[in-house]
Scaffold this active site. Sequence first.
Site, PDB file in Angstrom:
ATOM      1  N   THR A 127       0.853  -1.187   0.000  1.00  0.00           N
ATOM      2  CA  THR A 127       0.000   0.000   0.000  1.00  0.00           C
ATOM      3  C   THR A 127       0.885   1.231   0.000  1.00  0.00           C
ATOM      4  O   THR A 127       1.954   1.237   0.596  1.00  0.00           O
ATOM      5  CB  THR A 127      -0.890   0.059   1.249  1.00  0.00           C
ATOM      6  OG1 THR A 127      -0.040   0.056   2.385  1.00  0.00           O
ATOM      7  CG2 THR A 127      -1.848  -1.098   1.302  1.00  0.00           C
ATOM      8  N   LYS A 158     -12.428  18.913  11.008  1.00  0.00           N
ATOM      9  CA  LYS A 158     -13.180  18.912  12.258  1.00  0.00           C
ATOM     10  C   LYS A 158     -13.381  20.346  12.710  1.00  0.00           C
ATOM     11  O   LYS A 158     -12.484  20.977  13.231  1.00  0.00           O
ATOM     12  CB  LYS A 158     -12.455  18.077  13.308  1.00  0.00           C
ATOM     13  CG  LYS A 158     -12.354  16.632  12.847  1.00  0.00           C
ATOM     14  CD  LYS A 158     -11.740  15.718  13.870  1.00  0.00           C
ATOM     15  CE  LYS A 158     -11.703  14.308  13.324  1.00  0.00           C
ATOM     16  NZ  LYS A 158     -10.451  13.951  12.657  1.00  0.00           N
ATOM     17  N   TRP A 209     -18.105  17.415  11.594  1.00  0.00           N
ATOM     18  CA  TRP A 209     -17.215  17.020  10.503  1.00  0.00           C
ATOM     19  C   TRP A 209     -17.653  17.658   9.185  1.00  0.00           C
ATOM     20  O   TRP A 209     -18.837  17.694   8.855  1.00  0.00           O
ATOM     21  CB  TRP A 209     -17.224  15.499  10.342  1.00  0.00           C
ATOM     22  CG  TRP A 209     -16.518  14.778  11.444  1.00  0.00           C
ATOM     23  CD1 TRP A 209     -15.998  15.323  12.596  1.00  0.00           C
ATOM     24  CD2 TRP A 209     -16.253  13.376  11.512  1.00  0.00           C
ATOM     25  NE1 TRP A 209     -15.432  14.348  13.356  1.00  0.00           N
ATOM     26  CE2 TRP A 209     -15.576  13.140  12.734  1.00  0.00           C
ATOM     27  CE3 TRP A 209     -16.517  12.305  10.664  1.00  0.00           C
ATOM     28  CZ2 TRP A 209     -15.144  11.866  13.114  1.00  0.00           C
ATOM     29  CZ3 TRP A 209     -16.098  11.036  11.047  1.00  0.00           C
ATOM     30  CH2 TRP A 209     -15.415  10.823  12.253  1.00  0.00           C
ATOM     31  N   GLU A 255      -6.021  -3.345  -0.235  1.00  0.00           N
ATOM     32  CA  GLU A 255      -6.353  -4.387   0.745  1.00  0.00           C
ATOM     33  C   GLU A 255      -7.574  -5.208   0.358  1.00  0.00           C
ATOM     34  O   GLU A 255      -7.877  -6.212   0.977  1.00  0.00           O
ATOM     35  CB  GLU A 255      -6.618  -3.743   2.117  1.00  0.00           C
ATOM     36  CG  GLU A 255      -5.358  -3.318   2.863  1.00  0.00           C
ATOM     37  CD  GLU A 255      -4.923  -1.904   2.542  1.00  0.00           C
ATOM     38  OE1 GLU A 255      -5.292  -1.383   1.465  1.00  0.00           O
ATOM     39  OE2 GLU A 255      -4.209  -1.306   3.364  1.00  0.00           O
TER      40      GLU A 255
HETATM   41  P1  AMP Z   1      -5.459   2.335  -2.914  1.00  0.00           P
HETATM   42  O1  AMP Z   1      -5.188   1.234  -1.974  1.00  0.00           O
HETATM   43  O2  AMP Z   1      -4.229   3.045  -3.362  1.00  0.00           O
HETATM   44  O3  AMP Z   1      -6.302   1.881  -4.043  1.00  0.00           O
HETATM   45  O4  AMP Z   1      -6.289   3.438  -2.114  1.00  0.00           O
HETATM   46  C1  AMP Z   1      -7.507   3.130  -1.501  1.00  0.00           C
HETATM   47  C2  AMP Z   1      -8.188   4.380  -1.023  1.00  0.00           C
HETATM   48  O5  AMP Z   1      -8.479   5.249  -2.115  1.00  0.00           O
HETATM   49  C3  AMP Z   1      -9.522   4.148  -0.367  1.00  0.00           C
HETATM   50  O6  AMP Z   1      -9.409   3.713   0.960  1.00  0.00           O
HETATM   51  C4  AMP Z   1     -10.185   5.508  -0.513  1.00  0.00           C
HETATM   52  O7  AMP Z   1      -9.748   6.401   0.490  1.00  0.00           O
HETATM   53  C5  AMP Z   1      -9.665   5.985  -1.844  1.00  0.00           C
HETATM   54  N1  AMP Z   1     -10.663   5.727  -2.893  1.00  0.00           N
HETATM   55  C6  AMP Z   1     -10.695   4.716  -3.761  1.00  0.00           C
HETATM   56  N2  AMP Z   1     -11.754   4.830  -4.591  1.00  0.00           N
HETATM   57  C7  AMP Z   1     -12.427   5.937  -4.223  1.00  0.00           C
HETATM   58  C8  AMP Z   1     -13.621   6.601  -4.680  1.00  0.00           C
HETATM   59  N3  AMP Z   1     -14.326   6.159  -5.711  1.00  0.00           N
HETATM   60  N4  AMP Z   1     -14.005   7.715  -4.021  1.00  0.00           N
HETATM   61  C9  AMP Z   1     -13.311   8.199  -2.978  1.00  0.00           C
HETATM   62  N5  AMP Z   1     -12.179   7.638  -2.522  1.00  0.00           N
HETATM   63  C10 AMP Z   1     -11.740   6.517  -3.121  1.00  0.00           C
END
Ligand code: AMP
Length: 541
Positions: A185, A438, A443, A329
């Site tokens: 990640t 915040k 929020w 994940e």
């Molecule tokens: P990654 O592991 O790099 O794919 O990042 C995952 C994170 O990207 C998620 O936990 C979200 O915070 C963000 N994310 C993924 N898809 C979206 C979406 N459609 N809208 C808002 N946030 C997103």
Amino acid sequence: MLGLMQDWPLLAHTIIDHAAIQYGEREVVTRSVEGPIHRTNYAEVRERALRVAQALDKDGVKLGDRVATLAWNTWRHLEAWYGIMGIGAVYHTVNPRLFPEQIAWIINHAEDRVVMTDLTFIPILEAIADRIPSVERYVVLTDKAHMPATKLKNAVAYEDWIAAVDGKFAWKKFDENTAAGLCYTSGTTGDPKGVLYSHRSSVLHALLACMMDTLSVSAKDSILPIVPMFHANAWSLAFSSPLAGAKLVLPGAKLDGVSVYELLETEKVTFSAAVPTVWLMLMQHMQKTGAKLTTLQRVAIGGSACPRAMLEFFENIGVSVYHAWGMTEMSPIGSVGQVKPGLEGLSGAALFDLKSKQGTAPYTVEMKIVDDSEARLPWDGVKFGRLKVKGPAIVRRYFKRENEDILDAEGFFDTGDVATIDPNGYMQITDRAKDVIKSGGEWISSIDLENTAVGHPKVAEAAVIGVYHPKWDERPLLVVVPKEGETIDEKELLAYMDGKIAKWWMPDAVQVVTEIPHTATGKINKLKLRETFKEYKLPSA
Ligand code: AMP
């Protein structure tokens, strides 16, 4: 009493076997890193993947060993994945956009024995080669003619390497819970964490992607995964496309608007997937040149929130938007925003409101939202809380962190996102837990403010962060990048937003910048932005 059905292990490389048998002639087209368009098909991909497996076996790579790939989406990368998995080794996708120190850290942590790399990334590897001692050999994903002189240990051109074996090889046999892939990640704090997918989880995830109401991947499709294989498994498409028998179109290193548009048209693409920043480049190209899309039916947009203006742009030209949410994940698909029965009558703004949400969870993804005391919150579309998930393609533990329990008492994983879920099951991300603003104990969603701001015709990109306020703790600061040739007036922009969001959510100030920083996976880098505006004094403070 146990059932009496066959024990047919869900091994990921059986996907390419199936594709070769049923859809052997189906094309796999790539804009090669070397330049020209390259054409092959699933039968050939399988045959060459077997050679990869045999070459690795010959080099002494064994069950459970990690093989890194630093590579764009190409047919060779696809062959490499299947070949690596086919002997029970683990493909480890490395995001080449990370800093070289992070790449070295990740390769060391994974103890990769072989690195397969595109020509593009040789300089990065040469710079860190003496710091990654576990690597015994580098395979350059090219042919003899393009193989550069390099000091990388035991470097060999991929085409020579797979030509040196006879291809008479069979996949190895092992349990379906064997590790198949590894992806770290891109966390903005702390060390990167490795997510170790199994064959079983990857196959189940590929099946879920093919469902009609998820990504609806079908043999009738021509699919362009723009999202890289090194970013959360290209959202399943390197598995689900061959599983379904779809034509696969791979963009190589060129993700700009002109190149993407060209592939969409020449390869008659029907479905494509990418993060908003990539779609933005395509939109700008189309708006500038008046270019039209003639075959594209659907796009998956995710990775970060799909701006409303982007959703409207695609829907208004007849391209259906699947707003998708997920994370590394989760393999990564967590939800997809299609229209459920009973809601198909929606049109105009009401339809866009629904499609702005991140969608519903498919079978194999369980969701809940909880408050700070872990109590479940109602699915009323209003109450928001931490979003937690459970399922067979969702992380249980991180790689080499055996002692760290990352699941709650009910076995759910905390996504770090804050969301609402409405009575129809549509989840909407309000924010990353660490990005919510915040203000006076309440929020404010930075995503909502950003989406509203990018709806303004002069705004190319927007980011909202909380900055210190003596009375309210934090208040929103809006940071915007103007579209090419435009200037943004703070008052006019705020007047535009007025009425579209709650009064007390209105940003206290606007800062116009030439660029907003992004992370290696194309998300707005809020951490860096907060650093930049650490000392910022709000006029209202
Ligand atoms: P990654 O592991 O790099 O794919 O990042 C995952 C994170 O990207 C998620 O936990 C979200 O915070 C963000 N994310 C993924 N898809 C979206 C979406 N459609 N809208 C808002 N946030 C997103």
